[in-house]
Design a protein around this motif. Sequence first.
Motif, PDB file in Angstrom:
ATOM      1  N   GLY A  35     -12.701 -10.682  53.562  1.00  0.00           N
ATOM      2  CA  GLY A  35     -13.340 -11.934  53.898  1.00  0.00           C
ATOM      3  C   GLY A  35     -13.093 -13.130  53.143  1.00  0.00           C
ATOM      4  O   GLY A  35     -12.776 -14.063  53.469  1.00  0.00           O
ATOM      5  N   ALA A  59     -13.949 -13.387  62.478  1.00  0.00           N
ATOM      6  CA  ALA A  59     -14.049 -11.844  63.040  1.00  0.00           C
ATOM      7  C   ALA A  59     -12.841 -11.243  63.510  1.00  0.00           C
ATOM      8  O   ALA A  59     -12.475 -10.305  62.982  1.00  0.00           O
ATOM      9  N   SER A  60     -12.135 -11.978  64.115  1.00  0.00           N
ATOM     10  CA  SER A  60     -10.719 -11.704  64.552  1.00  0.00           C
ATOM     11  C   SER A  60      -9.785 -11.393  63.422  1.00  0.00           C
ATOM     12  O   SER A  60      -8.991 -10.355  63.572  1.00  0.00           O
ATOM     13  N   MET A  62     -10.693 -10.632  60.417  1.00  0.00           N
ATOM     14  CA  MET A  62     -11.139  -9.706  59.574  1.00  0.00           C
ATOM     15  C   MET A  62     -10.597  -8.421  60.263  1.00  0.00           C
ATOM     16  O   MET A  62     -10.291  -7.403  59.545  1.00  0.00           O
ATOM     17  N   LEU A  63     -10.809  -8.304  61.747  1.00  0.00           N
ATOM     18  CA  LEU A  63     -10.112  -7.164  62.302  1.00  0.00           C
ATOM     19  C   LEU A  63      -8.799  -6.778  62.087  1.00  0.00           C
ATOM     20  O   LEU A  63      -8.348  -5.746  61.679  1.00  0.00           O
ATOM     21  N   GLU A  66      -8.413  -5.463  58.384  1.00  0.00           N
ATOM     22  CA  GLU A  66      -9.000  -3.962  58.435  1.00  0.00           C
ATOM     23  C   GLU A  66      -7.957  -3.103  58.979  1.00  0.00           C
ATOM     24  O   GLU A  66      -7.959  -1.992  58.533  1.00  0.00           O
ATOM     25  N   ASP A  88     -17.981  -3.282  59.402  1.00  0.00           N
ATOM     26  CA  ASP A  88     -18.561  -4.183  58.959  1.00  0.00           C
ATOM     27  C   ASP A  88     -18.241  -5.422  59.981  1.00  0.00           C
ATOM     28  O   ASP A  88     -19.436  -6.279  59.913  1.00  0.00           O
ATOM     29  N   ILE A  89     -17.383  -5.533  60.415  1.00  0.00           N
ATOM     30  CA  ILE A  89     -17.147  -6.408  61.575  1.00  0.00           C
ATOM     31  C   ILE A  89     -18.179  -6.527  62.681  1.00  0.00           C
ATOM     32  O   ILE A  89     -18.657  -7.511  63.143  1.00  0.00           O
ATOM     33  N   TYR A  92     -21.182  -7.913  61.032  1.00  0.00           N
ATOM     34  CA  TYR A  92     -20.995  -9.498  61.080  1.00  0.00           C
ATOM     35  C   TYR A  92     -21.394 -10.072  62.433  1.00  0.00           C
ATOM     36  O   TYR A  92     -21.926 -10.967  62.581  1.00  0.00           O
ATOM     37  N   VAL A 104     -12.673  -4.468  68.976  1.00  0.00           N
ATOM     38  CA  VAL A 104     -13.489  -4.058  67.957  1.00  0.00           C
ATOM     39  C   VAL A 104     -14.004  -2.533  67.853  1.00  0.00           C
ATOM     40  O   VAL A 104     -14.030  -1.605  67.190  1.00  0.00           O
TER      41      VAL A 104
END
Length: 179
Positions: A35, A59-60, A62-63, A66, A88-89, A92, A104
Motif C-alpha cells: 500500500g 485495490a487492483s 494491491m492485488l 500481493e 487485506d484486499i 479493504y 480477488v
Amino acid sequence: MSARFHIITGGPGSGKTSLVGLLAMQGLCCMPEGGRAIIQEQVANGGTALPWADRTAFASMMLDWELHAYKAAALCEGPVVFDRGLPDIVGYLQLNGLDVPLTVMHAVEVLRYAEQVFIAPHWPAIYRQDAERTQSEMEAKVTFEAMVDAYTSLGYRLVHLPLASVSERAAFIRSRINA
C-alpha cells in the motif's frame, strides 16, 4: 496452503511495518507492504490509483503486488513474514463498500497462508498520520475491525499482538512460528 507464510495485519499505524523491519533484520525472509509503496509511486507519477481517488484501481494494484510477493516468498527458505496479505484486499474493498472481484476471491481461496495470522490491534499511543497514512484515528480503528472480519470470514485464526515494544512483539512472533 503454505504453512510457512505468516501474515502480520491490522489497521494503519499499529506498528506492523516496524515489526516486519525488525524481523527482517533478525534474518527472517519478509515481504513488505504494498500500500505505502503504491501510494508513493502513484503520487510521484501523478497516478490516480490512490485510496482517496480511485479505490478500485488501488485495490487492483494491491492485488498485483500481493501476487508477486506470494510468488517471491516461494523462493525463500524457512518461514516468511508478510506485511499484509491477499485477504487485506478483501477487507479493504469491503470497508469501502466495494464489490470483491472474482479474481480477488479466487486468489484468496487458492493462495493460502498459515492458518494463524498475527493482527496488530489499534494502538492510539503510537498512531501517527503521515503523507501516505491519511486516515483518522477512528478510520484506523475501523480498518482494524475490517481486517478482523475479513480474515475470520476466510477461515484464519487471529492472534492479537501484545501492545509491547517492537522487540517484544518480534520475540512473540518468532516463538509462534518457530523461527
